[in-house]
Design an enzyme around this catalytic site. Structure first.
Site, mmCIF file in Angstrom:
data_model
loop_
_atom_site.group_PDB
_atom_site.id
_atom_site.type_symbol
_atom_site.label_atom_id
_atom_site.label_comp_id
_atom_site.label_asym_id
_atom_site.label_seq_id
_atom_site.Cartn_x
_atom_site.Cartn_y
_atom_site.Cartn_z
ATOM 1 N N ASP A 143 53.707 40.817 30.942
ATOM 2 C CA ASP A 143 52.835 40.033 31.784
ATOM 3 C C ASP A 143 51.544 41.397 31.623
ATOM 4 O O ASP A 143 51.628 42.337 32.290
ATOM 5 C CB ASP A 143 53.150 40.018 33.058
ATOM 6 N N TYR A 146 47.214 42.130 32.804
ATOM 7 C CA TYR A 146 46.480 42.284 33.863
ATOM 8 C C TYR A 146 45.207 42.165 33.766
ATOM 9 O O TYR A 146 44.041 42.939 34.305
ATOM 10 C CB TYR A 146 46.898 43.640 34.818
ATOM 11 N N HIS A 180 40.550 39.513 39.642
ATOM 12 C CA HIS A 180 42.014 39.673 40.317
ATOM 13 C C HIS A 180 42.184 40.921 40.616
ATOM 14 O O HIS A 180 42.586 41.411 41.573
ATOM 15 C CB HIS A 180 42.878 39.019 39.464
ATOM 16 N N GLU A 198 50.330 32.767 41.160
ATOM 17 C CA GLU A 198 49.528 33.411 40.075
ATOM 18 C C GLU A 198 49.049 32.609 38.991
ATOM 19 O O GLU A 198 49.989 32.156 38.433
ATOM 20 C CB GLU A 198 49.642 34.921 39.504
ATOM 21 N N GLU A 240 47.719 31.880 35.516
ATOM 22 C CA GLU A 240 47.687 32.640 34.123
ATOM 23 C C GLU A 240 47.964 31.839 33.029
ATOM 24 O O GLU A 240 48.287 30.782 32.980
ATOM 25 C CB GLU A 240 48.732 33.923 33.953
ATOM 26 N N ASP A 271 52.801 32.958 37.497
ATOM 27 C CA ASP A 271 53.650 34.256 37.908
ATOM 28 C C ASP A 271 54.040 34.147 39.303
ATOM 29 O O ASP A 271 53.327 34.969 40.091
ATOM 30 C CB ASP A 271 52.687 35.116 37.433
ATOM 31 N N ARG A 274 55.114 38.799 47.610
ATOM 32 C CA ARG A 274 54.258 39.956 47.751
ATOM 33 C C ARG A 274 54.768 40.998 48.722
ATOM 34 O O ARG A 274 54.342 42.167 48.632
ATOM 35 C CB ARG A 274 52.957 39.503 48.534
ATOM 36 N N GLN A 325 57.279 42.833 46.659
ATOM 37 C CA GLN A 325 56.508 43.600 45.536
ATOM 38 C C GLN A 325 55.871 44.944 46.204
ATOM 39 O O GLN A 325 56.072 45.911 45.655
ATOM 40 C CB GLN A 325 55.662 42.745 44.917
ATOM 41 N N LYS A 383 58.833 39.879 41.185
ATOM 42 C CA LYS A 383 58.228 38.632 40.435
ATOM 43 C C LYS A 383 59.391 38.040 39.438
ATOM 44 O O LYS A 383 59.207 37.137 38.993
ATOM 45 C CB LYS A 383 57.462 39.767 39.321
ATOM 46 N N THR A 424 59.498 32.392 36.832
ATOM 47 C CA THR A 424 58.142 32.217 36.037
ATOM 48 C C THR A 424 58.145 30.612 35.472
ATOM 49 O O THR A 424 59.081 30.547 34.651
ATOM 50 C CB THR A 424 57.952 33.200 35.131
ATOM 51 N N GLU A 478 44.270 36.584 47.245
ATOM 52 C CA GLU A 478 43.104 36.729 47.185
ATOM 53 C C GLU A 478 42.446 35.752 48.113
ATOM 54 O O GLU A 478 41.382 36.085 49.016
ATOM 55 C CB GLU A 478 42.622 36.658 45.645
#
Lengths: 436, 436
Positions: A136, A138, A143, A208, A210, A242, A246, A249, A262, A266, A383
């Site tokens: 994965d 970034y 983001h 997420e 992606e 993904d 939170r 994490q 995570k 997925t 976000e």
């Protein structure tokens, strides 16, 4: 712009009526996947055309392919497309060209092809390949900036960000196809207001947005892939959610990065959109800010700079129990675009292999969360709700800081360009189930 | 202490002479692996006995096994042991019991077994299983403290360390068997004294001394493994060298953890030492400091506390070009012990699955670097040379901050206990080759 050909002709129509004007799978798309036919049977490779799936094994058995196209169809006849991915671009393009002929309105072969079609709604889609390793990235700079700002308001991006295509290894065993329920994970959580951690269901479950990237031909251990060849090594693209806990994490990730936050699930969209199908939608890498460093030599290629990025509209929808009960439409969480990625797919491949790490056909990359510059384009609730501080208001009267049990998240992607037929990726969806 | 039986009897001797008193593979060990026989042929499962390997497929074909032992031998007859790992403890223990009988001095079957033996030096060892996912933990508390001290002298351990068995996902494709050359990686490096990064060969190449853990029967996605069952899910152990490019790692790892600094190569010893062979060497988890938190419930099991740790001596040797040329013995880099791990193997399994992540037979865990409390037991050069500030002096007159091209690192492990035969893991070795 990358080479386009007759398979991209927007005037080409199919004898499969539902393909003509289909928002996802017109004859110009022809994505590859693995499906179980109606009534069961061994999973096998197929191609989406309108509301139907063409069985590649059956079409191959019917003698509809020759030469490289036959080799590709044969490699796609089993329960995973790894062998097809390993063949690289030329056989895949030959298969596409032949499929486009066979399915075109003026095809002389309709009678031989038609028995190989199944109604898509009667089939079950599986993962398209055995995933060797899942990585994965970034590469979504908005983001990275938005999340960094929550910790470091004055200096959101770390010093390495504009030099290094940052990534971490993810968990391949828990990658599932669209539609698989997503179980909320239990885990250790320690909100800032508590002094010791506790164990229980994640309270801050997030999605997420992606782009997924499927690897084609790989490299031997110890042998890098030059940036000039990196784009050709990609077998195709999909959508990738993904899912992220939170709170888990946030407590676990220092100093070695995300793990249980995570790896519980997925979700990917099951259709592999080929580089050939996406050729008309390649665009230049967005210009870097004036004081941004140039990409290092091993990441720099003129053709990649010119046409290595993808103009791909990305959409996220949320369906909650309240919206469902009241018959209200899904809430759009985000409308973004893959061109916001700071690094091109080819740069991700070249970086991954630059130290000699061996990539293999069927490896999967996530791009990282693709947020755009505006709030309406943010690709995660972290976000959008600023970590839960600004809850969403839904038309149902519900509010959301993070995802609740019963919530369904749907990712979609469409490529549109004047003079070309629009194509779509199909859906990547999952519904949150309560923790065990 | 876990159950021991006749297979552990230190007086049991084998008709394979070299096994008697063998430092690694006496009849009390019987580790499992995959080998290519002399002159080539398909890779297949085998068992180490003294200086020989017993071909399990051949022995099975000769009708030497019945019942559960036959099922285990059959599952171990192919090119990977995943199917055997999936069977769990009982068939593996039955296979061990039968092998111990067949190879014992008083065996009536010697004439039927002997044709199934190959000289180990004429065989080539491979990876014992197809690795699905590889996870690297950080359970060596002395290592975590030593490396943390280099960044945070007053507070070396992060607040989560004593609650969370910290881990990150590693790269499975680049795990290689002992003896495979290790290519120095190129990558982005930015030493503190430089203002921008540069690309080139790693200057700070290091080793890490770890225990490898092979998963047996796994869990379905979304279904945790209770700590009381976690130990039984382990199929065996090996040695693991988590080669690390410290300069690449140092520049890339924020905020998502190690990536290219680790994924260029991981070397493992090829023999799977079974939990049955290690039963006599189980010990209590070391007592925690008075102010350490108790393990959370999902990590706490009385039997695991009592006998979940391993008393296993670990040794690291370095052979440099200078030592080799002058005929000097290897330099011992470290003598450590697996009992220094802060978490037991069962706790690592239970933690990994607590959020629902699905583990599969053939998944591989690294324990994290196992340093002891004294400098002579530090399991990486980062610790031994304090990041290069205190170079090693070798008898050859050479010095080492980190590894140089041509250096060979050898990991070894031995279990010893009064009243039992000592057993070993065999070697985990690799020689550093120049960057491409």
């Amino acid at each position: 712009m990358p080479k386009t050909d007759a398979t991209h002709d927007p005037k080409r129509r199919s004898w499969v009526d539902s393909a003509n004007g289909h928002p996802e799978f017109p004859i110009q798309n022809l994505p590859l996947g693995v499906f179980v036919p109606p009534g069961g049977g061994a999973p096998r490779g197929g191609v989406a055309i309108g509301d139907f799936i063409l069985d590649l094994a059956a079409a191959h058995a019917a003698g509809l392919f020759r030469g490289e196209a036959a080799a590709a169809a044969e490699a796609a006849s089993g329960p995973a497309l790894n062998d097809l991915f390993a063949l690289g671009a030329a056989p895949r393009a030959a298969l596409r060209a032949r499929l486009s002929e066979l399915l075109a309105l003026d095809s002389a072969e309709r009678a031989r092809v038609e028995p190989c079609l199944h109604r898509a709604e009667d089939c079950t889609m599986q993962l398209p390949a055995r995933i060797g390793d899942y990585t994965d990235f970034y590469a979504g700079i908005h983001h990275a900036t938005n999340t960094g700002r929550q910790f470091r308001p004055d200096n959101p991006l770390l010093p390495n960000y504009k030099y290094v295509p940052i990534a971490y290894h993810g968990r391949s065993s828990s990658v599932v196809p669209s539609g698989t329920p997503v179980r909320r994970p239990n885990g250790q959580r320690k909100p800032g207001r508590e002094t010791t951690p506790s164990f229980g269901p994640s309270r801050n479950l997030d999605y997420e947005l992606e782009l997924g990237i499927w690897m084609g031909p790989g490299n031997a251990l110890g042998t890098p892939i030059p940036i000039s060849e990196a784009g050709e090594r990609i077998a195709g693209f999909c959508l990738l959610n993904d899912w992220s806990a939170r709170d888990i994490q946030g407590w676990e990730y220092q100093p070695l990065g995300p793990f249980l936050g995570k790896n519980f699930c997925t979700t990917i969209s099951p259709w592999v959109i080929t580089p050939e199908a996406l050729a008309p939608f390649r665009v230049a890498q967005p210009p870097r800010a004036e004081d941004d460093p140039a990409p290092m030599d091993y990441l720099l290629d003129a053709a990649d700079q010119r046409e290595g990025a993808l103009d791909l509209e990305l959409e996220v929808l949320l369906i909650t129990p309240g919206l469902r009960e009241k018959g209200l439409p899904p809430h759009r969480l985000a409308l973004s675009n893959a061109r916001h990625l700071y690094w091109t797919p080819a740069q991700l491949v070249a970086h991954h292999a630059c130290g000699g790490c061996n990539l293999q056909p069927g490896d999967l990359f996530g791009s990282g969360t693709i947020s755009g510059p505006e709030e309406s384009s943010f690709g995660s609730l972290l976000e959008t709700t600023q970590g839960g501080r600004k809850p969403l208001q839904l038309a149902s009267g519900e509010t959301r800081r993070f995802l609740e049990d019963g919530d369904e998240v749907i990712l979609r992607a469409h490529a549109r360009r004047e003079g070309y037929a629009s194509i779509g990726f199909g859906e990547c969806r999952g519904t949150v189930q309560p923790a065990p």
